[in-house]
Design a protein around this motif. Structure first.
Motif, PDB file in Angstrom:
ATOM      1  N   LEU A   1       5.049   9.100 -10.536  1.00 29.54           N
ATOM      2  CA  LEU A   1       4.256   9.468 -11.993  1.00 29.54           C
ATOM      3  C   LEU A   1       3.932  10.148 -11.609  1.00 29.54           C
ATOM      4  O   LEU A   1       4.823  10.826 -13.376  1.00 29.54           O
ATOM      5  CB  LEU A   1       3.303   8.004 -11.770  1.00 29.54           C
ATOM      6  CG  LEU A   1       2.989   7.894 -13.328  1.00 29.54           C
ATOM      7  CD1 LEU A   1       4.331   7.610 -14.549  1.00 29.54           C
ATOM      8  CD2 LEU A   1       1.978   6.488 -13.929  1.00 29.54           C
ATOM      9  N   LEU A   2       3.208  11.293 -11.200  1.00 26.58           N
ATOM     10  CA  LEU A   2       2.763  12.204 -10.853  1.00 26.58           C
ATOM     11  C   LEU A   2       3.339  12.949 -10.928  1.00 26.58           C
ATOM     12  O   LEU A   2       3.696  14.269 -12.146  1.00 26.58           O
ATOM     13  CB  LEU A   2       1.429  12.110  -9.731  1.00 26.58           C
ATOM     14  CG  LEU A   2       0.562  13.932  -9.770  1.00 26.58           C
ATOM     15  CD1 LEU A   2      -0.353  13.604 -11.704  1.00 26.58           C
ATOM     16  CD2 LEU A   2      -0.205  13.354  -8.942  1.00 26.58           C
ATOM     17  N   ILE A   3       4.572  13.279 -10.577  1.00 23.18           N
ATOM     18  CA  ILE A   3       5.617  14.042 -10.616  1.00 23.18           C
ATOM     19  C   ILE A   3       6.274  14.508 -11.466  1.00 23.18           C
ATOM     20  O   ILE A   3       6.322  15.586 -12.760  1.00 23.18           O
ATOM     21  CB  ILE A   3       6.511  13.961  -8.927  1.00 23.18           C
ATOM     22  CG1 ILE A   3       5.614  14.239  -7.984  1.00 23.18           C
ATOM     23  CG2 ILE A   3       7.789  15.039  -9.320  1.00 23.18           C
ATOM     24  CD1 ILE A   3       6.453  13.758  -6.768  1.00 23.18           C
ATOM     25  N   ILE A   4       6.424  13.247 -12.203  1.00 16.34           N
ATOM     26  CA  ILE A   4       7.223  13.272 -13.623  1.00 16.34           C
ATOM     27  C   ILE A   4       6.660  14.071 -14.685  1.00 16.34           C
ATOM     28  O   ILE A   4       6.825  14.697 -15.332  1.00 16.34           O
ATOM     29  CB  ILE A   4       7.277  11.124 -13.820  1.00 16.34           C
ATOM     30  CG1 ILE A   4       8.932  11.219 -12.628  1.00 16.34           C
ATOM     31  CG2 ILE A   4       8.822  11.495 -15.102  1.00 16.34           C
ATOM     32  CD1 ILE A   4       9.085   9.262 -12.727  1.00 16.34           C
TER      33      ILE A   4
ATOM     34  N   ILE B   1       1.669  -1.027   0.378  1.00 14.07           N
ATOM     35  CA  ILE B   1       0.248  -0.179  -0.253  1.00 14.07           C
ATOM     36  C   ILE B   1       1.254   1.374  -0.005  1.00 14.07           C
ATOM     37  O   ILE B   1       0.510   2.416  -1.348  1.00 14.07           O
ATOM     38  CB  ILE B   1      -1.126  -0.080   1.536  1.00 14.07           C
ATOM     39  CG1 ILE B   1      -1.630  -1.378   1.431  1.00 14.07           C
ATOM     40  CG2 ILE B   1      -1.994   1.519   1.012  1.00 14.07           C
ATOM     41  CD1 ILE B   1      -2.210  -1.767   0.348  1.00 14.07           C
ATOM     42  N   ALA B   2       2.150   1.154   1.133  1.00 18.63           N
ATOM     43  CA  ALA B   2       2.767   2.380   1.018  1.00 18.63           C
ATOM     44  C   ALA B   2       3.365   2.320  -0.358  1.00 18.63           C
ATOM     45  O   ALA B   2       3.703   4.136  -0.940  1.00 18.63           O
ATOM     46  CB  ALA B   2       3.551   2.567   2.249  1.00 18.63           C
ATOM     47  N   ILE B   3       3.342   1.415  -1.035  1.00 18.15           N
ATOM     48  CA  ILE B   3       4.314   1.582  -2.168  1.00 18.15           C
ATOM     49  C   ILE B   3       4.108   2.125  -3.643  1.00 18.15           C
ATOM     50  O   ILE B   3       4.273   2.619  -4.444  1.00 18.15           O
ATOM     51  CB  ILE B   3       5.671   0.003  -3.159  1.00 18.15           C
ATOM     52  CG1 ILE B   3       6.521  -0.179  -1.367  1.00 18.15           C
ATOM     53  CG2 ILE B   3       5.301   0.161  -4.128  1.00 18.15           C
ATOM     54  CD1 ILE B   3       7.745   0.979  -1.457  1.00 18.15           C
ATOM     55  N   ASP B   4       2.755   1.413  -3.537  1.00 14.83           N
ATOM     56  CA  ASP B   4       1.735   2.051  -4.550  1.00 14.83           C
ATOM     57  C   ASP B   4       1.469   3.270  -5.002  1.00 14.83           C
ATOM     58  O   ASP B   4       1.731   3.963  -5.568  1.00 14.83           O
ATOM     59  CB  ASP B   4      -0.127   1.464  -4.049  1.00 14.83           C
ATOM     60  CG  ASP B   4      -0.419   1.624  -5.311  1.00 14.83           C
ATOM     61  OD1 ASP B   4      -1.484   2.748  -4.780  1.00 14.83           O
ATOM     62  OD2 ASP B   4      -0.666   1.044  -6.163  1.00 14.83           O
ATOM     63  N   PHE B   5       1.129   4.030  -3.249  1.00  9.05           N
ATOM     64  CA  PHE B   5       1.623   5.329  -3.002  1.00  9.05           C
ATOM     65  C   PHE B   5       2.368   6.175  -3.913  1.00  9.05           C
ATOM     66  O   PHE B   5       2.131   7.646  -3.687  1.00  9.05           O
ATOM     67  CB  PHE B   5       0.848   6.325  -1.551  1.00  9.05           C
ATOM     68  CG  PHE B   5       0.337   7.455  -1.687  1.00  9.05           C
ATOM     69  CD1 PHE B   5      -0.929   7.813  -1.722  1.00  9.05           C
ATOM     70  CD2 PHE B   5       1.661   8.452  -0.595  1.00  9.05           C
ATOM     71  CE1 PHE B   5      -0.767   9.723  -1.758  1.00  9.05           C
ATOM     72  CE2 PHE B   5       0.409   9.483  -0.807  1.00  9.05           C
ATOM     73  CZ  PHE B   5      -0.088  10.022  -1.223  1.00  9.05           C
ATOM     74  N   GLN B   6       3.888   6.014  -3.048  1.00  3.51           N
ATOM     75  CA  GLN B   6       4.538   6.351  -3.695  1.00  3.51           C
ATOM     76  C   GLN B   6       4.776   6.522  -5.120  1.00  3.51           C
ATOM     77  O   GLN B   6       5.119   7.697  -5.863  1.00  3.51           O
ATOM     78  CB  GLN B   6       5.663   5.654  -2.975  1.00  3.51           C
ATOM     79  CG  GLN B   6       6.157   5.900  -1.849  1.00  3.51           C
ATOM     80  CD  GLN B   6       7.582   4.990  -1.102  1.00  3.51           C
ATOM     81  OE1 GLN B   6       8.759   5.175  -1.552  1.00  3.51           O
ATOM     82  NE2 GLN B   6       7.849   4.697  -0.126  1.00  3.51           N
ATOM     83  N   LEU B   7       4.522   5.178  -6.031  1.00  2.00           N
ATOM     84  CA  LEU B   7       4.899   4.928  -7.427  1.00  2.00           C
ATOM     85  C   LEU B   7       3.759   6.034  -7.551  1.00  2.00           C
ATOM     86  O   LEU B   7       3.532   6.931  -8.770  1.00  2.00           O
ATOM     87  CB  LEU B   7       4.718   3.823  -8.033  1.00  2.00           C
ATOM     88  CG  LEU B   7       5.638   2.517  -7.350  1.00  2.00           C
ATOM     89  CD1 LEU B   7       4.786   1.171  -7.587  1.00  2.00           C
ATOM     90  CD2 LEU B   7       6.729   2.455  -8.249  1.00  2.00           C
ATOM     91  N   TYR B   8       2.369   6.134  -7.151  1.00  3.32           N
ATOM     92  CA  TYR B   8       1.619   7.003  -8.062  1.00  3.32           C
ATOM     93  C   TYR B   8       1.747   8.336  -8.299  1.00  3.32           C
ATOM     94  O   TYR B   8       2.168   9.201  -9.086  1.00  3.32           O
ATOM     95  CB  TYR B   8       0.828   6.070  -7.317  1.00  3.32           C
ATOM     96  CG  TYR B   8      -0.957   7.574  -7.487  1.00  3.32           C
ATOM     97  CD1 TYR B   8      -1.949   6.903  -8.788  1.00  3.32           C
ATOM     98  CD2 TYR B   8      -1.361   8.857  -7.240  1.00  3.32           C
ATOM     99  CE1 TYR B   8      -3.036   8.241  -9.558  1.00  3.32           C
ATOM    100  CE2 TYR B   8      -2.580   9.528  -8.039  1.00  3.32           C
ATOM    101  CZ  TYR B   8      -3.147   9.242  -8.834  1.00  3.32           C
ATOM    102  OH  TYR B   8      -4.164   9.564  -9.071  1.00  3.32           O
TER     103      TYR B   8
END
Length: 351
Positions: free
Chosen positions: A167-170, A157-164
């Motif tokens: 990607l949004l920041i990129i 759950i923590a990694i999913d939020f980080q990945l989202y």
């Protein structure tokens, strides 16, 4: 700023639901096989199956990572440009979508562990949490601060939020720097995929951070952006080839599975079957409730293990039946959580 407005998206893809359904069930079975004590007794009945589930079924989480990237690409930049919503609002909505059912099951996991500790003593039962450990879980930072998970799978759950968020920041950063070149955002994503697959994913010191998993997540995003009915872009194929070469350099079964899932998603979108196949109510239903099943299965399995260890005969056949009971109970509780919490929270967020 050249971000685009949100476009309507297909609400559900039968193909993705099927992959979610299979992956979530494999994760439940993995934890049932990996954490005892029921599996310790039941191993005598089917040692090969329980060993395989214990050692290899966890790789199914790579399917969730790839599908997460695919769906995030659809939600954040359907045509390659980021949607015109504030970054903070998008991140807050993503956090709430993940966290509302997650926090409910976190409390259930703490209660289930307390009951289980009263019944039996076993290494699989988490200790009672401290205040800072609990706060870190609420903030999805438990891995970053080195705390043990209060439930199996909470790291995801923590990694999913980080990945989202990554990607949004990129997407937003590239759109600001190169507003007239939407392909630059895609190029940045591909560059980070390569960095992850060839460097970062080979160093376990990064496994509490999104960059470690971005190879799989980014492949999902490229599978969405690089395919459309009847067409696959050359740069999507080149990214898949780069991922395959990364396996030659350093073979990792998790990356192999991620690449297979990404290719399957790309082919299903190119052929159009992503929205039409398979048409089975069971897989559609299991896919719909997969997140809730993923969240709630550990406290359910913990309680069933404790009850069968304390009160039930330790015969292999009976303990194997206990594993089946825990599996079906996890699905039932996941369906209940989905209906009572996850679906209501999603409706509230839409309003």
């Amino acid at each position: 700023m050249t971000a685009h407005t949100v476009q309507p998206a297909v609400s559900r893809f039968p193909f993705i639901d099927a992959v979610k359904a299979i992956a979530s069930q494999l994760i439940v079975l993995h934890h049932l096989a990996f954490y005892g004590p029921m599996s310790d007794y039941a191993r005598a009945i089917s040692p090969g199956l329980i060993t395989w589930l214990s050692q290899y079924a966890r790789i199914a989480v790579q399917g969730f990572l790839v599908m997460g990237g695919f769906l995030a690409a659809q939600a954040l930049a359907r045509d390659g440009r980021p949607v015109a919503k504030p970054v903070g609002k998008l991140l807050w909505r993503r956090y709430l979508k993940l966290a509302i059912p997650y926090l409910v099951t976190l409390l259930l996991a703490i209660a289930a562990a307390a009951v289980s500790r009263h019944l039996i003593t076993h290494d699989s039962i988490p200790d009672a949490p401290g205040l800072f450990q609990f706060i870190a879980h609420i903030l999805l930072l438990q891995g970053v601060f080195g705390f043990d998970g209060l439930s199996a799978g909470v790291w995801y759950i923590a990694i999913d939020f980080q990945l989202y968020a990554l990607l949004l920041i990129i997407l937003r950063s590239a759109d600001r720097i190169w507003p007239e070149r939407p392909g630059c955002a895609r190029g940045c994503v591909i560059a980070l995929i390569v960095a992850s697959l060839y460097v970062l994913n080979r160093d376990a010191a990064w496994d509490n951070w999104a960059v470690y998993f971005f190879g799989a997540y980014g492949l999902g995003a490229i599978a969405y952006w690089g395919t459309r009915p009847g067409q696959t872009d050359w740069w999507a194929i080149a990214t898949a080839v780069a991922a395959a070469v990364a396996l030659v350099v350093d073979y990792r079964s998790r990356i192999f599975v991620a690449l297979l899932v990404a290719i399957a998603l790309g082919l299903s979108r190119c052929s159009g079957i992503i929205a039409t196949w398979p048409r089975t109510r069971l897989l559609a239903w299991l896919g719909e409730i997969s997140y809730s099943v993923f969240l709630v299965h550990f406290p359910v399995c913990l309680l069933v293990n404790a009850v069968f260890e304390r009160f039930v005969q330790h015969a292999p056949a009976i303990q194997f039946a206990g594993m089946l009971l825990a599996w079906f109970a996890s699905i039932a509780c996941g369906a209940l959580l989905h209906r009572a919490v996850e679906r209501r929270a999603a409706g509230w967020l839409k309003r």
